[in-house]
Design an enzyme around this catalytic site. Structure first.
Site, short mmCIF file in Angstrom:
data_model
loop_
_atom_site.label_atom_id
_atom_site.label_comp_id
_atom_site.label_asym_id
_atom_site.label_seq_id
_atom_site.Cartn_x
_atom_site.Cartn_y
_atom_site.Cartn_z
N HIS A 214 -55.87 -2.95 76.31
CA HIS A 214 -56.40 -1.91 77.20
C HIS A 214 -57.85 -1.65 76.81
CE1 HIS A 214 -52.77 -0.32 79.39
NE2 HIS A 214 -52.22 -1.17 78.54
N CYS A 245 -49.90 3.84 79.96
CA CYS A 245 -48.51 4.24 79.74
C CYS A 245 -48.36 5.74 79.98
CB CYS A 245 -48.09 3.90 78.31
SG CYS A 245 -46.43 4.49 77.91
N1 COA Z 1 -32.83 1.05 85.74
C1 COA Z 1 -32.27 1.95 86.58
N2 COA Z 1 -31.53 2.99 86.16
C2 COA Z 1 -31.33 3.12 84.84
C3 COA Z 1 -31.88 2.23 83.91
C4 COA Z 1 -32.66 1.16 84.40
N3 COA Z 1 -33.23 0.27 83.59
N4 COA Z 1 -31.52 2.62 82.67
C5 COA Z 1 -30.77 3.72 82.81
N5 COA Z 1 -30.65 4.03 84.12
C6 COA Z 1 -29.94 5.17 84.71
C7 COA Z 1 -28.55 5.32 84.13
O1 COA Z 1 -27.62 4.56 84.86
C8 COA Z 1 -28.32 6.82 84.29
O2 COA Z 1 -28.04 7.08 85.64
P1 COA Z 1 -27.12 8.33 86.09
O3 COA Z 1 -27.88 9.56 85.69
O4 COA Z 1 -27.01 8.17 87.55
O5 COA Z 1 -25.84 8.15 85.33
C9 COA Z 1 -29.71 7.40 84.02
O6 COA Z 1 -30.64 6.35 84.32
C10 COA Z 1 -29.91 7.84 82.58
O7 COA Z 1 -29.51 6.75 81.73
P2 COA Z 1 -29.78 6.76 80.16
O8 COA Z 1 -29.29 5.48 79.58
O9 COA Z 1 -29.23 8.05 79.59
O10 COA Z 1 -31.34 6.74 80.08
P3 COA Z 1 -32.33 7.74 79.35
O11 COA Z 1 -32.48 8.98 80.11
O12 COA Z 1 -31.99 7.81 77.90
O13 COA Z 1 -33.72 6.92 79.50
C11 COA Z 1 -34.75 4.77 79.69
C12 COA Z 1 -33.87 5.68 78.86
C13 COA Z 1 -35.06 3.56 78.83
C14 COA Z 1 -34.01 4.35 80.94
C15 COA Z 1 -36.05 5.52 80.08
O14 COA Z 1 -36.56 6.20 78.99
C16 COA Z 1 -37.09 4.57 80.62
O15 COA Z 1 -36.93 3.99 81.69
N6 COA Z 1 -38.23 4.39 79.91
C17 COA Z 1 -39.26 3.47 80.32
C18 COA Z 1 -40.53 4.19 80.35
C19 COA Z 1 -41.63 3.32 80.87
O16 COA Z 1 -41.53 2.72 81.90
N7 COA Z 1 -42.74 3.30 80.11
C20 COA Z 1 -43.88 2.56 80.47
C21 COA Z 1 -43.76 1.11 80.25
S1 COA Z 1 -43.99 0.63 78.60
ZN ZN Z 2 -50.17 -1.76 78.78
#
Ligand code: COA
Ligand code: ZN
Length: 316
Positions: A214, A245
């Site tokens: 970045h 991010c």
């Molecule tokens: N795609 C779609 N839905 C997803 C998913 C995915 N990859 N992972 C989890 N979910 C859904 C689950 O099915 C659940 O759905 P529900 O509420 O209908 O039951 C809900 O999301 C929560 O799931 P959970 O496993 O408890 O997730 P969480 O709340 O602990 O969040 C992540 C974990 C990883 C999903 C989330 O923090 C995330 O997506 N982070 C990425 C952040 C990002 O993009 N950062 C920038 C890029 S580096």
């Molecule tokens: Zn990046």
């Protein structure tokens, strides 16, 4: 028939890294036009979306349509970010060519970004590799492993080199097809880049190592030259320098794709990218949303007088 020569592979990440921080939804048709135009300009790998919960990042609510459209394009490696096993399952269903997993070296950033401990992310990566291996070999996507905050973290500050190497080793042992060293918040300088990349390359063996910089503090292209000196051949960048991010304070844009391609081309390194077409792609993309703030020196200054590109397509 012609093949495009490439010494360096540049990969577009703006549709993911750029749009994930952007508050306005880019219409799906505009995302697909961006992908198509940039592929036609010669960019061979594009991270087209992110398989995260749409409730968390609504920009990616159209991930299915974007992947389906991108997969129609010939000779394009279609990749997508995944934060967990569920993301991998979505990617496998859609048949994307490459999954880009993300885990942060900084334990705090990992907790903020994907809401679990780093060790849990490592265990999930192993489960993803195992899932991929259940597919017939010719249907398996590549699995890249991005080491987020490998060059610094806006929660923890400096990140220990030993921790970077430990994470790289864990991901390699689990079966990563590629390691991506990421300067998520733009803390790196060329000396640090050399030190970190040399250490990662020393454990990576034959597995390719890529760099993801970045330009938050203006060191982006200087860091690229340091990485080139280390032998890195794969670079992420985003058109117009979009990026950042949402779960890292102070994060901003990736290195600018146009400026990167211009610099590499000027250095005599073939990227396979036609700069005129790339600049046109930028122009069209910029018209999609009125609140997009693009960066980039080449678009501002234009190509130098008498510039001769190394871009070439040669008969196969
Ligand atoms: N795609 C779609 N839905 C997803 C998913 C995915 N990859 N992972 C989890 N979910 C859904 C689950 O099915 C659940 O759905 P529900 O509420 O209908 O039951 C809900 O999301 C929560 O799931 P959970 O496993 O408890 O997730 P969480 O709340 O602990 O969040 C992540 C974990 C990883 C999903 C989330 O923090 C995330 O997506 N982070 C990425 C952040 C990002 O993009 N950062 C920038 C890029 S580096
Ligand atoms: Zn990046």
């Amino acid at each position: 028939m012609s093949t495009i020569q490439r010494d360096i592979i540049v990969r577009e990440v703006g549709l993911r890294d750029g749009l994930q921080i952007h508050p306005t939804f880019m219409p799906t048709a505009d995302k697909l036009a961006w992908i198509k135009n940039e592929a036609l300009s010669g960019v061979s790998e594009i991270e087209v979306t992110s398989f995260v919960p749409p409730k968390l990042i609504p920009q990616f609510a159209d991930a299915t349509e974007v992947c389906a459209g991108a997969l129609q394009l010939k000779d394009l490696v279609v990749s997508a970010l995944i934060p967990n096993l569920k993301g991998a399952q979505r990617g496998l269903e859609l048949g994307v060519n490459k999954l880009n997993y993300v885990v942060s070296v900084s334990k705090t950033h990992n907790l903020k970004n994907v809401r679990r401990e780093r060790d849990a992310s490592m265990a999930d990566f192993k489960a993803i590799v195992d899932l991929i291996k259940t597919l017939p070999e010719d249907q398996r996507p590549l699995i890249g492993a991005g080491l987020s905050t490998a060059l610094g973290c806006s929660y923890e500050g400096k990140v220990a080199l030993t921790e970077v190497v430990l994470c790289a080793e864990q991901l390699l042992d689990a079966g990563a097809d590629e390691i991506v060293v990421c300067d998520t918040v733009g803390y790196a300088d060329p000396a640090l880049v050399r030190a970190v990349l040399k250490a990662v390359l020393a454990v990576a063996g034959d597995v390719p190592v890529a760099a993801h910089f970045h330009d938050t503090r203006g060191t982006g292209l200087a860091n690229v030259t340091a990485a080139l000196e280390c032998g890195i051949k794969y670079f992420d960048a985003s058109l117009g320098g979009l990026g950042g991010c949402p779960f890292a304070p102070g994060a901003s844009g990736n290195i600018v794709m146009e400026d990167l391609c211009f610099m590499l081309d000027s250095m005599g390194l073939k990227t396979g990218v036609n700069l005129d077409l790339l600049l046109k792609t930028r122009q069209t993309m910029s018209e999609s949303l009125s609140d997009l703030k693009l960066h980039g020196a080449l678009a501002r200054a234009g190509l130098p007088h008498g510039f001769v590109s190394n871009w070439s397509a040669v008969a196969a």
